[in-house]
Every structure is written in structure tokens, then in C-alpha cells.
Design an enzyme around this catalytic site. Sequence first.
Site, PDB file in Angstrom:
ATOM      1  N   LYS A 260      -1.166   9.291   5.447  1.00 53.89           N
ATOM      2  CA  LYS A 260      -0.954   8.611   6.741  1.00 53.89           C
ATOM      3  C   LYS A 260      -1.923   9.133   7.803  1.00 53.89           C
ATOM      4  O   LYS A 260      -2.361   8.374   8.676  1.00 53.89           O
ATOM      5  CB  LYS A 260       0.498   8.795   7.207  1.00 53.89           C
ATOM      6  CG  LYS A 260       1.529   8.022   6.380  1.00 53.89           C
ATOM      7  CD  LYS A 260       1.274   6.518   6.356  1.00 53.89           C
ATOM      8  CE  LYS A 260       2.444   5.750   5.764  1.00 53.89           C
ATOM      9  NZ  LYS A 260       2.107   4.345   5.482  1.00 53.89           N
TER      10      LYS A 260
ATOM     11  N   ILE B  71       1.807  -1.187   3.373  1.00 58.01           N
ATOM     12  CA  ILE B  71       1.756  -0.776   1.965  1.00 58.01           C
ATOM     13  C   ILE B  71       1.558   0.732   1.866  1.00 58.01           C
ATOM     14  O   ILE B  71       0.717   1.302   2.578  1.00 58.01           O
ATOM     15  CB  ILE B  71       0.585  -1.527   1.270  1.00 58.01           C
ATOM     16  CG1 ILE B  71       0.988  -2.977   1.036  1.00 58.01           C
ATOM     17  CG2 ILE B  71       0.186  -0.844  -0.024  1.00 58.01           C
ATOM     18  CD1 ILE B  71      -0.094  -3.844   0.464  1.00 58.01           C
TER      19      ILE B  71
ATOM     20  N   VAL C 251      -3.385  -3.820  -4.441  1.00 59.05           N
ATOM     21  CA  VAL C 251      -4.503  -3.328  -3.613  1.00 59.05           C
ATOM     22  C   VAL C 251      -5.431  -2.376  -4.355  1.00 59.05           C
ATOM     23  O   VAL C 251      -6.506  -2.044  -3.864  1.00 59.05           O
ATOM     24  CB  VAL C 251      -4.006  -2.659  -2.308  1.00 59.05           C
ATOM     25  CG1 VAL C 251      -3.329  -3.668  -1.400  1.00 59.05           C
ATOM     26  CG2 VAL C 251      -3.095  -1.470  -2.595  1.00 59.05           C
TER      27      VAL C 251
ATOM     28  N   GLY D 184       2.800  -6.529   1.823  1.00 51.39           N
ATOM     29  CA  GLY D 184       3.800  -5.462   1.681  1.00 51.39           C
ATOM     30  C   GLY D 184       5.250  -5.871   1.766  1.00 51.39           C
ATOM     31  O   GLY D 184       6.108  -5.021   2.009  1.00 51.39           O
TER      32      GLY D 184
ATOM     33  N   TYR E 174       7.726  14.865   2.715  1.00 47.38           N
ATOM     34  CA  TYR E 174       6.813  13.736   2.948  1.00 47.38           C
ATOM     35  C   TYR E 174       5.430  14.048   2.352  1.00 47.38           C
ATOM     36  O   TYR E 174       4.701  13.157   1.925  1.00 47.38           O
ATOM     37  CB  TYR E 174       6.729  13.421   4.444  1.00 47.38           C
ATOM     38  CG  TYR E 174       6.265  12.021   4.745  1.00 47.38           C
ATOM     39  CD1 TYR E 174       7.014  10.915   4.351  1.00 47.38           C
ATOM     40  CD2 TYR E 174       5.075  11.794   5.416  1.00 47.38           C
ATOM     41  CE1 TYR E 174       6.579   9.622   4.610  1.00 47.38           C
ATOM     42  CE2 TYR E 174       4.631  10.512   5.694  1.00 47.38           C
ATOM     43  CZ  TYR E 174       5.389   9.430   5.294  1.00 47.38           C
ATOM     44  OH  TYR E 174       4.958   8.163   5.556  1.00 47.38           O
TER      45      TYR E 174
ATOM     46  N   ALA F 275      10.664   2.090   0.090  1.00 50.50           N
ATOM     47  CA  ALA F 275       9.718   3.205   0.219  1.00 50.50           C
ATOM     48  C   ALA F 275      10.451   4.458   0.702  1.00 50.50           C
ATOM     49  O   ALA F 275      10.211   5.564   0.214  1.00 50.50           O
ATOM     50  CB  ALA F 275       8.591   2.833   1.185  1.00 50.50           C
TER      51      ALA F 275
HETATM   52  P1  NAP Z   1       8.750  -1.242   1.142  1.00 54.49           P
HETATM   53  O1  NAP Z   1       9.623  -2.371   1.449  1.00 54.49           O
HETATM   54  O2  NAP Z   1       8.958  -0.505  -0.149  1.00 54.49           O
HETATM   55  O3  NAP Z   1       7.232  -1.717   1.258  1.00 54.49           O
HETATM   56  C1  NAP Z   1       6.157  -1.021   0.650  1.00 54.49           C
HETATM   57  C2  NAP Z   1       5.271  -2.060   0.052  1.00 54.49           C
HETATM   58  O4  NAP Z   1       4.077  -1.474  -0.498  1.00 54.49           O
HETATM   59  C3  NAP Z   1       5.953  -2.802  -1.099  1.00 54.49           C
HETATM   60  O5  NAP Z   1       5.841  -4.192  -0.897  1.00 54.49           O
HETATM   61  C4  NAP Z   1       5.147  -2.348  -2.294  1.00 54.49           C
HETATM   62  O6  NAP Z   1       5.127  -3.268  -3.347  1.00 54.49           O
HETATM   63  C5  NAP Z   1       3.789  -2.237  -1.652  1.00 54.49           C
HETATM   64  N1  NAP Z   1       2.838  -1.615  -2.557  1.00 54.49           N
HETATM   65  C6  NAP Z   1       2.883  -0.381  -3.124  1.00 54.49           C
HETATM   66  N2  NAP Z   1       1.834  -0.222  -3.945  1.00 54.49           N
HETATM   67  C7  NAP Z   1       1.114  -1.371  -3.895  1.00 54.49           C
HETATM   68  C8  NAP Z   1      -0.079  -1.823  -4.502  1.00 54.49           C
HETATM   69  N3  NAP Z   1      -0.763  -1.055  -5.365  1.00 54.49           N
HETATM   70  N4  NAP Z   1      -0.534  -3.055  -4.212  1.00 54.49           N
HETATM   71  C9  NAP Z   1       0.127  -3.857  -3.362  1.00 54.49           C
HETATM   72  N5  NAP Z   1       1.271  -3.494  -2.749  1.00 54.49           N
HETATM   73  C10 NAP Z   1       1.752  -2.264  -3.018  1.00 54.49           C
HETATM   74  O7  NAP Z   1       8.865  -0.097   2.256  1.00 54.49           O
HETATM   75  P2  NAP Z   1       8.561  -0.098   3.830  1.00 54.49           P
HETATM   76  O8  NAP Z   1       9.298   1.071   4.339  1.00 54.49           O
HETATM   77  O9  NAP Z   1       8.769  -1.421   4.418  1.00 54.49           O
HETATM   78  O10 NAP Z   1       7.021   0.285   3.881  1.00 54.49           O
HETATM   79  C11 NAP Z   1       6.044  -0.481   4.564  1.00 54.49           C
HETATM   80  C12 NAP Z   1       5.097   0.440   5.307  1.00 54.49           C
HETATM   81  O11 NAP Z   1       5.803   1.061   6.375  1.00 54.49           O
HETATM   82  C13 NAP Z   1       4.520   1.567   4.453  1.00 54.49           C
HETATM   83  O12 NAP Z   1       3.178   1.792   4.837  1.00 54.49           O
HETATM   84  C14 NAP Z   1       5.373   2.748   4.864  1.00 54.49           C
HETATM   85  O13 NAP Z   1       4.746   3.994   4.636  1.00 54.49           O
HETATM   86  C15 NAP Z   1       5.527   2.446   6.337  1.00 54.49           C
HETATM   87  N6  NAP Z   1       6.587   3.165   7.050  1.00 54.49           N
HETATM   88  C16 NAP Z   1       7.863   3.150   6.567  1.00 54.49           C
HETATM   89  C17 NAP Z   1       8.845   3.845   7.261  1.00 54.49           C
HETATM   90  C18 NAP Z   1      10.273   3.879   6.763  1.00 54.49           C
HETATM   91  O14 NAP Z   1      11.035   4.723   7.211  1.00 54.49           O
HETATM   92  N7  NAP Z   1      10.686   3.003   5.867  1.00 54.49           N
HETATM   93  C19 NAP Z   1       8.533   4.533   8.449  1.00 54.49           C
HETATM   94  C20 NAP Z   1       7.218   4.506   8.906  1.00 54.49           C
HETATM   95  C21 NAP Z   1       6.256   3.815   8.202  1.00 54.49           C
HETATM   96  P3  NAP Z   1       5.908  -2.853  -4.688  1.00 54.49           P
HETATM   97  O15 NAP Z   1       7.355  -2.718  -4.331  1.00 54.49           O
HETATM   98  O16 NAP Z   1       5.587  -3.954  -5.632  1.00 54.49           O
HETATM   99  O17 NAP Z   1       5.322  -1.535  -5.135  1.00 54.49           O
END
Ligand code: NAP
Length: 274
Positions: A174, A99, A72, A21, A167, A207
Site C-alpha cells: 500500500k 484490487i 491484473v 475489483g 497487515y 479482503a
Molecule cells: P474484496 O471485495 O475482496 O475486493 C478485492 C478485489 O481484488 C476482489 O474483487 C478480487 O478478486 C480482486 N483481485 C485480487 N487479485 C486479483 C487479480 N489478480 N486480478 C484481478 N482482481 C484481483 O475486498 P475490498 O475490501 O473491497 O478491497 C478493495 C480494495 O480496498 C483493496 O485494494 C483493499 O486493499 C482496499 N481496502 C480495503 C479495506 C477494508 O477494510 N476492507 C480498507 C482499506 C482499503 P477475487 O476475489 O477474484 O480475487
Amino acid sequence: MTDTSFPAGDLLKGKRGLIMGVANKNSIAWGIAQQLAAQGAELAFSYQEALEKRVRGLAESIGQDFLIPADVTNDDEMEACFKTLQARWGTIDFLVHAIAFAGKDELQGSFTHNTTRLGFQRAMDISAFSFVDAAKRASAIMPSKENGGGAMVCLTYLGSERVVPNYNVMGVAKAALEASTRYIARDLGPEGIRVNAISAGPMRTLAMAGISGGKTLMKTGKDWSMLKEDTTMEGVAGAALYLLSDLGKSCTGEVLHVDAGFHAVGVPDISEDE
Ligand code: NAP
């Protein structure tokens, strides 16, 4: 690379794991990767094909060169990813799943009216089932309990427990991810594998940019939090270090909130609303 600092040490010396991710330097997975590497871990990164150059640059900046393509949603790529890990390392000690995906149209307005069958299935597949699938594959190449077992973490958000504007379907995914975490933890517990989720507060990532009203989420997340501050990458990465290292012994099936205390606030102070 960032102005974040991650404590160095050897809590993960001799340990190896897969980070899923990393999209760019703001990704939560990247913050976690830097923290784990600073504690001596050897890392592999899985990525979607188009991101190879960016992920390679980041990995090399912390002395890591093991990159494996894996969308994935693609069974063949997932199979190949874990085969490649096994071929090079034999076993892995930990897995980080960071992810998630939902369509932009579904991350705004009415959950009831904007959620399509396909959008629901896609959000669930990429954001929840992928952890079940990765956990199955990772556990097959983790050491036996006698040899140290293993640990896994995934990333979730409070929108699973409470209604958060826009959301929407991601909140439902989630909730499935968190429930899956508990079921996986039960299944793998006897094998000495701990499985936990980190519920992070809002952070500025790609994201987050996809969620309508993300700026309000960020502002409220800070203003109404107990600590009156944004969730930090150090905090989230530190929680991952705790859960993935022996510091986290005895902790499994848990959803650990790292959100400056926001999740526990029922009603914000009146003065903050004025
Ligand atoms: P991010 O940098 O955009 O990371 C999301 C990742 O998911 C990206 O690397 C994306 O790759 C990957 N992904 C999406 N579809 C995919 C697929 N089919 N196969 C493989 N990889 C895939 O954003 P992030 O905020 O760090 O998110 C990471 C996690 O933290 C997520 O589960 C998110 O829901 C969670 N989270 C985020 C926050 C927040 O506020 N940012 C808060 C709580 C939890 P691509 O870019 O290539 O699609």
C-alpha cells in the site's frame, strides 16, 4: 441489494468508467459502483473469470451489462480489457482500482520472518503495480484535457503509513501504491487527468477476512476513531464520487483518509482503554 443508500443526481451524467475489483456485494468497488451509477455514470466491470456470474448479477441490478474478464497479473487480459473498452465506448472518463492480494501466511505474525520473495513480489504486483499498469492503459483512452480529461482512484489503508499487526506485506504494497499514485498524478496532470487514493478504514469484506485479527482491526478502528463509528460504505463511495466528478477539480496526488478520523489519533482516550 444492501441497506446502504447512495444519493442520486446527475454529477456523472454522460460519463463512463471502469470499475476493477467487485467480488461480491460487500466489496468496496461495489459500493462505489452503486454511488457512481446513482449519479448517472455508465459502468464497465472487470473481474477474475471465476466471478463472472456474481459480478454480472450485481451489475445488472443497477442496469449495467458491460463486463470484461481481467486478471491484473495477465498482460494479455489487461490489453484485451482496455481494447474492449475502447472498441465499445471510444473513451473512458474514470477508473476505479479496488484490487489487492497477499497470501494468508503473509498476513499474520512476523513481517520479517513470514515474508517470502514470491509473496512480496505477488503482493506488490497485484496490489501496487496493477494500478500503474491500469493507469497507463486507461489514460491512453481518456479524453484530452480540452475535452474534460479524466480521473482515477485506488483504495489504500493506513497500514502503509503505520505499523498494523498482521497487515505486514500488504502495508508495504500500500505504501508503494500511494507513492505510485503521486507519481502517476504528476505524469498525467498535464493531460488533465487527476489521480488520487482513498485510505479507507476497516470494512467487512472478503479482503478483510483474509487478514489475521481482522475483528480487532474493526473494533479498534471504531472505538479509537474520532467519530466512534465504523467506516461506512456511503462515506467511502461519497469520497470516490467527489474525486471522480468535477466536485474534485484541483484535487490530485492526494491520499484522502475516510476512516472516521482514526488516522489522526495519536493516543486514544485513557477511558476507552479501561
Ligand atoms: P474484496 O471485495 O475482496 O475486493 C478485492 C478485489 O481484488 C476482489 O474483487 C478480487 O478478486 C480482486 N483481485 C485480487 N487479485 C486479483 C487479480 N489478480 N486480478 C484481478 N482482481 C484481483 O475486498 P475490498 O475490501 O473491497 O478491497 C478493495 C480494495 O480496498 C483493496 O485494494 C483493499 O486493499 C482496499 N481496502 C480495503 C479495506 C477494508 O477494510 N476492507 C480498507 C482499506 C482499503 P477475487 O476475489 O477474484 O480475487
